[in-house]
Design a protein around this motif. Structure first.
Motif, PDB file in Angstrom:
ATOM      1  N   GLU A   1       1.817  12.863 -10.970  1.00 47.71           N
ATOM      2  CA  GLU A   1       0.611  12.463 -10.240  1.00 47.71           C
ATOM      3  C   GLU A   1       0.575  10.978  -9.900  1.00 47.71           C
ATOM      4  N   MET A   2       1.516  10.547  -9.110  1.00 45.98           N
ATOM      5  CA  MET A   2       1.531   9.158  -8.660  1.00 45.98           C
ATOM      6  C   MET A   2       0.808   9.075  -7.321  1.00 45.98           C
ATOM      7  N   PHE A   3      -0.095   8.109  -7.195  1.00 45.22           N
ATOM      8  CA  PHE A   3      -0.854   7.932  -5.966  1.00 45.22           C
ATOM      9  C   PHE A   3      -0.604   6.544  -5.397  1.00 45.22           C
ATOM     10  N   VAL A   4      -0.398   6.468  -4.091  1.00 39.52           N
ATOM     11  CA  VAL A   4      -0.197   5.183  -3.419  1.00 39.52           C
ATOM     12  C   VAL A   4      -1.523   4.728  -2.835  1.00 39.52           C
ATOM     13  N   PHE A   5      -1.937   3.512  -3.203  1.00 39.75           N
ATOM     14  CA  PHE A   5      -3.161   2.915  -2.681  1.00 39.75           C
ATOM     15  C   PHE A   5      -2.790   1.781  -1.726  1.00 39.75           C
ATOM     16  N   SER A   6      -3.400   1.753  -0.566  1.00 43.61           N
ATOM     17  CA  SER A   6      -3.231   0.648   0.378  1.00 43.61           C
ATOM     18  C   SER A   6      -4.511   0.540   1.199  1.00 43.61           C
ATOM     19  N   ASN A   7      -4.492  -0.325   2.212  1.00 42.69           N
ATOM     20  CA  ASN A   7      -5.638  -0.378   3.115  1.00 42.69           C
ATOM     21  C   ASN A   7      -5.315   0.382   4.402  1.00 42.69           C
ATOM     22  N   SER A   8      -6.264   0.442   5.300  1.00 36.99           N
ATOM     23  CA  SER A   8      -6.108   1.257   6.498  1.00 36.99           C
ATOM     24  C   SER A   8      -5.013   0.755   7.426  1.00 36.99           C
ATOM     25  N   SER A   9      -4.640  -0.523   7.326  1.00 36.69           N
ATOM     26  CA  SER A   9      -3.579  -1.064   8.179  1.00 36.69           C
ATOM     27  C   SER A   9      -2.202  -0.909   7.550  1.00 36.69           C
ATOM     28  N   LYS A  10      -2.149  -0.599   6.247  1.00 39.48           N
ATOM     29  CA  LYS A  10      -0.897  -0.483   5.477  1.00 39.48           C
ATOM     30  C   LYS A  10      -0.146  -1.820   5.387  1.00 39.48           C
TER      31      LYS A  10
ATOM     32  N   ASN B   1      -0.392  -5.752   3.742  1.00 39.20           N
ATOM     33  CA  ASN B   1      -1.088  -6.564   2.748  1.00 39.20           C
ATOM     34  C   ASN B   1      -2.231  -5.778   2.101  1.00 39.20           C
ATOM     35  N   GLY B   2      -1.935  -4.527   1.753  1.00 42.06           N
ATOM     36  CA  GLY B   2      -2.984  -3.657   1.245  1.00 42.06           C
ATOM     37  C   GLY B   2      -3.018  -3.459  -0.253  1.00 42.06           C
ATOM     38  N   ALA B   3      -2.164  -4.169  -0.993  1.00 43.76           N
ATOM     39  CA  ALA B   3      -2.118  -3.959  -2.445  1.00 43.76           C
ATOM     40  C   ALA B   3      -3.433  -4.317  -3.128  1.00 43.76           C
ATOM     41  N   GLY B   4      -4.200  -5.197  -2.539  1.00 43.30           N
ATOM     42  CA  GLY B   4      -5.429  -5.665  -3.176  1.00 43.30           C
ATOM     43  C   GLY B   4      -6.549  -4.652  -3.225  1.00 43.30           C
ATOM     44  N   VAL B   5      -6.372  -3.475  -2.614  1.00 45.45           N
ATOM     45  CA  VAL B   5      -7.475  -2.504  -2.602  1.00 45.45           C
ATOM     46  C   VAL B   5      -7.847  -2.040  -4.000  1.00 45.45           C
ATOM     47  N   PHE B   6      -6.921  -2.115  -4.950  1.00 49.00           N
ATOM     48  CA  PHE B   6      -7.277  -1.676  -6.305  1.00 49.00           C
ATOM     49  C   PHE B   6      -8.269  -2.637  -6.957  1.00 49.00           C
ATOM     50  N   LEU B   7      -8.470  -3.806  -6.337  1.00 49.79           N
ATOM     51  CA  LEU B   7      -9.451  -4.774  -6.824  1.00 49.79           C
ATOM     52  C   LEU B   7     -10.744  -4.744  -6.015  1.00 49.79           C
ATOM     53  N   TYR B   8     -10.855  -3.808  -5.068  1.00 52.75           N
ATOM     54  CA  TYR B   8     -12.133  -3.614  -4.379  1.00 52.75           C
ATOM     55  C   TYR B   8     -13.177  -3.202  -5.413  1.00 52.75           C
TER      56      TYR B   8
ATOM     57  N   HIS C   1       2.046  -4.805  -0.118  1.00 53.16           N
ATOM     58  CA  HIS C   1       1.419  -3.872   0.818  1.00 53.16           C
ATOM     59  C   HIS C   1       0.748  -2.678   0.144  1.00 53.16           C
ATOM     60  N   GLU C   2       1.170  -2.313  -1.072  1.00 49.54           N
ATOM     61  CA  GLU C   2       0.574  -1.164  -1.728  1.00 49.54           C
ATOM     62  C   GLU C   2       0.823  -1.223  -3.227  1.00 49.54           C
ATOM     63  N   VAL C   3       0.018  -0.442  -3.960  1.00 48.18           N
ATOM     64  CA  VAL C   3       0.231  -0.267  -5.396  1.00 48.18           C
ATOM     65  C   VAL C   3       0.309   1.231  -5.684  1.00 48.18           C
ATOM     66  N   ILE C   4       0.897   1.569  -6.835  1.00 52.82           N
ATOM     67  CA  ILE C   4       0.990   2.956  -7.285  1.00 52.82           C
ATOM     68  C   ILE C   4       0.056   3.117  -8.474  1.00 52.82           C
TER      69      ILE C   4
END
Length: 299
Positions: A200-209, A211-218, A241-244
């Motif tokens: 169950e690995m999930f990739v988190f990013s923003n809508s532009s993909k 510089n989206g790694a920071g979404v986990f700090l939203y 760009h993303e985090v797992i």
């Protein structure tokens, strides 16, 4: 001939090719993680937008035997392709009330970027720095960003706290969180025997993909994810760009394995300028707190 000498020659030759209507400047540009690139900035006189043409790859072509004038022609073609037809209106940027709704942030490694961060009103999380920016869009040039500097706060007469209040409020609106199962992002994982190892690995990013790694700090993202998965969470920095994100209660490996994996991927797969961190992060569902996962910590 080194890159600096090559850049000076390119500056003069491109200037001659384009004529007196443009100014050509050779510049060293420090990018993320201290990576230095070399570029020609070509600006039509009386215009406020200048295409930046990076020449590091062109220098490699020169070392491989490509002749100077052929490279000059390539630069001129690139310029003609991307040169703006007129100035871009950025007058809104002088009014914070117009900027506020366009604010978001990206995350970069604090320790690898300390010098450039001195001029930026950034926030810290562990070894990461949250960098505020203004998202701008032009019909002809597309989407771009303006990094917020300390000097901008002085010009707007806005405090650090007021800036970040608006950043946190608007980032999830203009660059919302997107996520998907890891196998959706990397189809090859479907063929790999990961069951029981990294489930169950999930990739988190923003809508532009980008510089989206920071979404986990939203605000609220980790709390909502933890409740949905009914688990504490491990956050692995894939790149800027993303985090797992992985539910920790289904992990079958120790943190040391994760650290080894992250460091190996950063060294062999991720480009130097896109590496975020060698650390792994942990969100505790019981305390609601997040920090660096200790390598010896029991999950």
């Amino acid at each position: 001939m080194n890159i600096l000498e090559f850049g000076k020659i390119m500056t003069e030759e491109v200037k001659d090719a384009l004529g007196n209507a443009v100014d050509v400047e050779f510049k060293e540009i420090t990018k993320n993680n201290g990576i230095v690139n070399h570029a020609l900035i070509i600006r039509k006189q009386a215009e406020n937008v200048a295409p930046t043409i990076y020449i590091d790859d062109l220098y490699d072509k020169f070392k491989d035997g490509k002749v100077i004038m052929s490279i000059v022609n390539e630069i001129v073609e690139l310029y003609n392709q991307y040169a703006p037809g007129e100035s871009v209106d950025v007058s809104f940027f002088t009014d914070f009330s117009k900027v506020a709704g366009l604010l978001a942030f990206k995350v970069i490694n604090f320790y690898k970027n300390e010098e450039i961060l001195r001029d930026i009103p950034h926030k810290r999380f562990a070894d990461l720095a949250l960098v505020p920016f203004c998202l701008v869009h032009d019909e002809r040039l597309g989407r771009g960003i303006i990094t917020i500097k300390n000097e901008h706060l002085k010009e707007w007469e806005v405090s650090f706290d007021e800036l970040w209040e608006n950043v946190y409020e608007n980032a999830p609106k203009i660059l919302p969180l997107t996520f998907g199962n890891m196998a959706e992002y990397v189809p090859a994982l479907k063929e790999m025997p990961l069951d029981g190892v990294l489930p169950e690995m999930f990739v988190f990013s923003n809508s532009s993909k980008i510089n989206g790694a920071g979404v986990f700090l939203y605000p609220g993202v980790m709390e909502a994810t933890s409740k949905a998965l009914q688990s504490s969470l491990i956050v692995i920095p894939s790149s800027v760009h993303e985090v797992i994100v992985i539910p920790s209660e289904k992990m079958a490996v120790d943190p040391g394995y994760l650290y080894k994996m992250v460091k190996e991927v950063n060294c062999t797969v991720v480009e130097d300028g896109e590496v975020l961190s060698d650390n792994v992060y942990f969100y505790d569902k019981n305390t609601g707190k997040m920090g660096v996962l200790q390598e010896e910590m029991a999950i």
